[in-house]
Scaffold this motif. Structure first.
Motif, PDB file in Angstrom:
ATOM      1  N   UNK A 215      54.073  34.445  52.923  1.00 16.38           N
ATOM      2  CA  UNK A 215      54.583  35.541  53.748  1.00 16.38           C
ATOM      3  C   UNK A 215      54.117  35.385  55.187  1.00 16.38           C
ATOM      4  N   UNK A 216      54.925  35.902  56.113  1.00 15.38           N
ATOM      5  CA  UNK A 216      54.498  35.945  57.522  1.00 15.38           C
ATOM      6  C   UNK A 216      53.197  36.699  57.669  1.00 15.38           C
ATOM      7  N   UNK A 217      53.053  37.763  56.887  1.00 21.16           N
ATOM      8  CA  UNK A 217      51.846  38.574  56.953  1.00 21.16           C
ATOM      9  C   UNK A 217      50.607  37.753  56.643  1.00 21.16           C
ATOM     10  N   UNK A 218      50.671  36.954  55.578  1.00 21.30           N
ATOM     11  CA  UNK A 218      49.531  36.109  55.215  1.00 21.30           C
ATOM     12  C   UNK A 218      49.293  35.021  56.254  1.00 21.30           C
ATOM     13  N   UNK A 219      50.358  34.461  56.780  1.00 21.16           N
ATOM     14  CA  UNK A 219      50.198  33.452  57.830  1.00 21.16           C
ATOM     15  C   UNK A 219      49.481  34.054  59.032  1.00 21.16           C
ATOM     16  N   UNK A 220      49.860  35.262  59.402  1.00 20.38           N
ATOM     17  CA  UNK A 220      49.250  35.938  60.546  1.00 20.38           C
ATOM     18  C   UNK A 220      47.792  36.264  60.274  1.00 20.38           C
ATOM     19  N   UNK A 221      47.501  36.770  59.074  1.00 17.87           N
ATOM     20  CA  UNK A 221      46.111  37.124  58.751  1.00 17.87           C
ATOM     21  C   UNK A 221      45.207  35.898  58.766  1.00 17.87           C
ATOM     22  N   UNK A 222      45.674  34.795  58.188  1.00 19.61           N
ATOM     23  CA  UNK A 222      44.827  33.606  58.127  1.00 19.61           C
ATOM     24  C   UNK A 222      44.817  32.838  59.445  1.00 19.61           C
ATOM     25  N   UNK A 223      45.820  33.042  60.270  1.00 16.78           N
ATOM     26  CA  UNK A 223      45.787  32.539  61.649  1.00 16.78           C
ATOM     27  C   UNK A 223      44.603  33.175  62.383  1.00 16.78           C
ATOM     28  N   UNK A 231      33.647  25.301  64.983  1.00 14.28           N
ATOM     29  CA  UNK A 231      33.165  23.952  64.705  1.00 14.28           C
ATOM     30  C   UNK A 231      32.381  23.478  65.912  1.00 14.28           C
ATOM     31  N   UNK A 232      31.181  22.998  65.668  1.00 19.25           N
ATOM     32  CA  UNK A 232      30.322  22.498  66.747  1.00 19.25           C
ATOM     33  C   UNK A 232      30.108  23.573  67.820  1.00 19.25           C
ATOM     34  N   UNK A 233      29.997  24.810  67.357  1.00 20.25           N
ATOM     35  CA  UNK A 233      29.717  25.900  68.289  1.00 20.25           C
ATOM     36  C   UNK A 233      30.900  26.383  69.087  1.00 20.25           C
ATOM     37  N   UNK A 234      32.092  25.886  68.790  1.00 18.62           N
ATOM     38  CA  UNK A 234      33.283  26.299  69.531  1.00 18.62           C
ATOM     39  C   UNK A 234      34.334  26.850  68.560  1.00 18.62           C
ATOM     40  N   UNK A 235      35.101  27.869  68.994  1.00 19.20           N
ATOM     41  CA  UNK A 235      36.153  28.414  68.127  1.00 19.20           C
ATOM     42  C   UNK A 235      37.234  27.370  67.862  1.00 19.20           C
ATOM     43  N   UNK A 236      37.802  27.443  66.680  1.00 17.44           N
ATOM     44  CA  UNK A 236      38.905  26.548  66.359  1.00 17.44           C
ATOM     45  C   UNK A 236      40.117  26.851  67.233  1.00 17.44           C
ATOM     46  N   UNK A 237      40.849  25.816  67.583  1.00 18.41           N
ATOM     47  CA  UNK A 237      42.128  25.993  68.265  1.00 18.41           C
ATOM     48  C   UNK A 237      43.217  26.029  67.192  1.00 18.41           C
ATOM     49  N   UNK A 238      43.907  27.150  67.122  1.00 22.77           N
ATOM     50  CA  UNK A 238      44.837  27.387  66.014  1.00 22.77           C
ATOM     51  C   UNK A 238      46.206  27.801  66.540  1.00 22.77           C
ATOM     52  N   UNK A 239      47.251  27.250  65.956  1.00 23.08           N
ATOM     53  CA  UNK A 239      48.626  27.664  66.261  1.00 23.08           C
ATOM     54  C   UNK A 239      49.186  28.447  65.077  1.00 23.08           C
ATOM     55  N   UNK A 240      50.153  29.302  65.374  1.00 24.54           N
ATOM     56  CA  UNK A 240      50.879  30.060  64.351  1.00 24.54           C
ATOM     57  C   UNK A 240      52.341  29.632  64.382  1.00 24.54           C
ATOM     58  N   UNK A 241      52.878  29.276  63.229  1.00 18.80           N
ATOM     59  CA  UNK A 241      54.280  28.861  63.149  1.00 18.80           C
ATOM     60  C   UNK A 241      54.935  29.562  61.959  1.00 18.80           C
ATOM     61  N   UNK A 242      55.859  30.464  62.263  1.00 17.08           N
ATOM     62  CA  UNK A 242      56.677  31.078  61.211  1.00 17.08           C
ATOM     63  C   UNK A 242      58.141  30.911  61.601  1.00 17.08           C
ATOM     64  N   UNK A 243      59.019  31.346  60.744  1.00 17.45           N
ATOM     65  CA  UNK A 243      60.435  31.214  61.051  1.00 17.45           C
ATOM     66  C   UNK A 243      60.841  31.960  62.298  1.00 17.45           C
ATOM     67  N   UNK A 244      60.159  33.085  62.581  1.00 18.03           N
ATOM     68  CA  UNK A 244      60.547  33.954  63.690  1.00 18.03           C
ATOM     69  C   UNK A 244      59.623  33.880  64.888  1.00 18.03           C
ATOM     70  N   UNK A 245      58.516  33.154  64.756  1.00 14.25           N
ATOM     71  CA  UNK A 245      57.520  33.201  65.833  1.00 14.25           C
ATOM     72  C   UNK A 245      56.767  31.887  65.940  1.00 14.25           C
TER      73      UNK A 245
END
Length: 657
Positions: A215-223, A231-245
């Motif tokens: 679900x988009x909802x789960x993708x957003x929550x885990x994003x 990692x190594x004291x720095x926040x992860x760089x994360x992208x979000x990819x869903x059908x609409x966003x």
């Protein structure tokens, strides 16, 4: 060919009529009288030759019908003789001979063009004993030839389709995954067993990875969950990819995505495929098949219910991937209460009241709020943003009770103390039926959040529902199927079929994919949804490419809502005319719309955004559609809160603690 039946037997004319034909010298010219189908008529027989063919015929000439039997019986011999001489004159016989000769040439040439034996069709000229003029017999034979050619072409196209796509080779179509040495780690367990936490921790520690959500909802929550990891004291760089966003971060090492949006070309270290038991889902299972076969990761975590274990094992063996299995237990007990709830006054803070339709949710919401409890509302028609906002109100204590559908069973972490089922009957898209035990366990498992409650409680609202839930939770889980894993058509599949059949109608291509491709052992099996096929038939009436029709057939918008269906049809027609379609707010401002209208507006804007990512040249307003969708989501949330407050004002707050 043996499909030329004897259509009708004509009755012989009375003996005196036969004598009359002979006396007039017509019998020697191939003329005979017949009586059937309420008519007395002439038949003329003869032979034509063409390119070595000798074709006999026995047909009714254009003016061959003489009279109705009752009228014929009243005619005297002279009148009959005069009519026979007129209708069976040499000119009429010659005309029929010429017509038959022309038809035989036409038929023989047509059979030669399509490499078919003409004899079975020619036989119809003498065997088809019907009281119809020769021209109609010619048309019948032409139709039979057309059908025979169509059957022949169908067989050829079916064979070419089988040769073009072999589903036994489906995993090999994922080039990157095929070249990698992959390892599967199955993390299986009931709700509240910590399985997702285990997989996400491994993903967060990996140098690169992807999380695949149902679900988009789960993708957003885990994003957002990945964004909080370091990692190594720095926040992860994360992208979000869903059908609409798309929220694409330069240099991102991790991606949270819906399962249908899996990038099969970018290799990563770890992939997490959530809700792996969805492999058996009737409409969406193909997305999980593709993810298992195509996730380009060194380690692939398969997270879900224990009943998926055997399916995972056979898939791992088929894909020649090493498999490690972890089966986790629920962290706290799940207990069915001794008795049903029975009264609204027996509801309490921390309850989740479960229904199976939007209408029922809103009805129960009103009943609960009128008892003095505040309510958070969750159902499938709500956007992910609204569901999250409502869940957050419950988590923070701003709502005493959550009233929702089984949408709470996937992707919403809430401190539910007790699940109260108002029914165990759900509409499955075709009929009302009792929910399966697996869904009952998944819903009930939301009770007793680990770290918040010592145990989870489950109850039915009425005695019957309570009894059924008790029995469903006692049922032993049924393993999901271990063969026939669904495979949905890709655009590449359709182009391949089109290239060998020269067909461009999407409905025909989809039908060929389902019925004609090679499935030698049935391990993988072709699937399309009924809605996609229905859409394809309508799209084929428009001047669109196969790629355009395929994209439009997949737009996530409900065909059951007239306004949304109309919008989709308008988009399709605009694309067919190569017109740019801009996204515009509705004529009615959001604050003047009722709840249903705002929900539908939100879905409309999301669907436009989905299409805009696939056809940006003709649907350019992606960002506007997303902003309008967010505005509509906020308005839905506000309406729900206003309705909750209005209902509570009608009754004293008896349940506030």
């Amino acid at each position: 060919m043996t499909d030329l039946p004897h259509i009708a037997n004509h009755d012989s004319a009375p003996g005196e009529d036969d004598d009359l034909v002979r006396q007039l010298g017509l019998a020697d010219k191939g003329v005979s009288l017949a009586k059937s189908e309420g008519r007395v008529y002439l038949r003329i027989s003869g032979v034509v030759e063409y390119q070595g063919l000798r074709v006999a015929y026995d047909l009714v000439p254009t003016q061959g019908v003489l009279a109705k039997p009752s009228k014929w019986r009243k005619m005297d011999a002279d009148s009959r003789s005069a009519l026979l001489r007129e209708r069976a004159a040499d000119a009429a016989i010659a005309e029929l001979q010429a017509d038959v000769a022309a038809f035989v040439r036409e038929l023989a040439d047509a059979c030669d063009d399509c490499d078919m034996d003409p004899d079975p069709f020619m036989q119809g000229l003498s065997d088809m004993q019907v009281a119809e003029p020769a021209g109609m017999v010619f048309d019948r034979i032409r139709t039979r030839l057309e059908h025979a050619v169509e059957r022949e072409m169908e067989e050829q196209h079916a064979e070419r389709t089988r040769q073009s796509i072999n589903l036994a080779e489906y995993p090999a179509s994922f080039d990157v995954a095929r070249r990698m040495k992959r390892k599967f780690i199955a993390v299986l367990g009931p709700t509240n067993s910590g399985k997702t936490h285990m997989a996400m921790e491994a993903l967060g520690k990996a140098p690169s990875g992807v999380y695949l959500a149902p679900l988009r909802l789960l993708a957003l929550e885990n994003y957002e969950r990945l964004q909080e990891m370091q990692q190594h004291g720095k926040p992860l760089k994360v992208s979000l990819v869903t059908g609409e966003e798309r929220r694409l971060v330069p240099g991102a090492t991790h991606v949270a995505s819906t399962v249908e949006m899996l990038d099969t070309q970018t290799a990563v270290d770890v992939a997490v495929i959530d809700e792996i038991q969805m492999l058996s889902d009737r409409d969406r299972g193909a997305a999980w098949t593709a993810a298992v076969c195509g996730a380009p990761a060194k380690v692939v975590y398969l997270v879900g219910a224990p009943e998926a274990r055997r399916a995972i094992e056979v898939l791992a063996a088929r894909l020649e991937c090493e498999l490690e299995v972890h089966v986790l237990k629920r962290k706290g007990p799940l207990t069915v209460e001794p008795t049903a709830v029975r009264k609204l006054s027996n509801l309490r803070r921390g309850d989740a009241v479960i229904c199976f339709s939007r209408r029922e949710v809103l009805m129960w919401r009103d009943m609960v709020t009128e008892m003095g409890l505040s309510v958070a509302t969750v159902y499938g028609n709500l956007s992910p943003e609204v569901r999250r906002a409502q869940a957050q109100r419950f988590r923070e204590g701003a709502a005493d009770v959550v009233v929702g559908t089984d949408a709470i069973a996937m992707g919403l972490n809430m401190p539910i103390a007790r699940v109260v089922m108002t029914t165990t009957v759900k509409y499955n898209g075709y009929e009302e039926e009792e929910i399966p035990a697996a869904l009952a366990r998944q819903i009930a498992g939301r009770a007793g959040r680990f770290g918040v409650h010592e145990e989870g409680l489950v109850a039915g609202y009425d005695n019957e529902t309570h009894s059924v839930m008790r029995e469903l939770l006692r049922e032993k889980p049924v393993p999901i199927k271990t063969t026939g894993f669904a495979v949905a058509p890709t655009l590449e599949h359709l182009h391949r079929i089109s290239s060998v059949t020269n067909e461009h109608a999407l409905a025909k291509l989809l039908k060929r994919f389902v019925h004609n491709i090679d499935v030698p052992d049935g391990f993988f099996y072709p699937r399309i949804t009924e809605e996609q096929f229905e859409r394809a038939a309508w799209l084929d009436t428009l001047d669109l490419s196969v790629a355009e029709k395929f994209a439009l057939s997949l737009v996530p918008i409900s065909s059951k809502v007239p306004a949304l269906q109309h919008a989709w049809e308008t988009w399709a027609k605009s694309l067919a005319h190569k017109k740019i379609t801009h996204m515009k707010p509705g004529d009615t401002p959001l604050h003047y719309m009722n709840l249903q209208e705002v929900e539908d507006a939100c879905r409309l804007y999301s669907a436009y955004a989905w299409l805009a990512y696939r056809e940006p040249e003709y649907f350019p307003d992606t960002e506007l559609a997303q902003r309008l969708s967010r505005d509509a989501s906020e308005r839905v949330d506000a309406i729900l809160q206003d309705q909750n407050s209005a209902a509570r004002k009608r009754q004293p707050r008896r349940f506030r603690r």
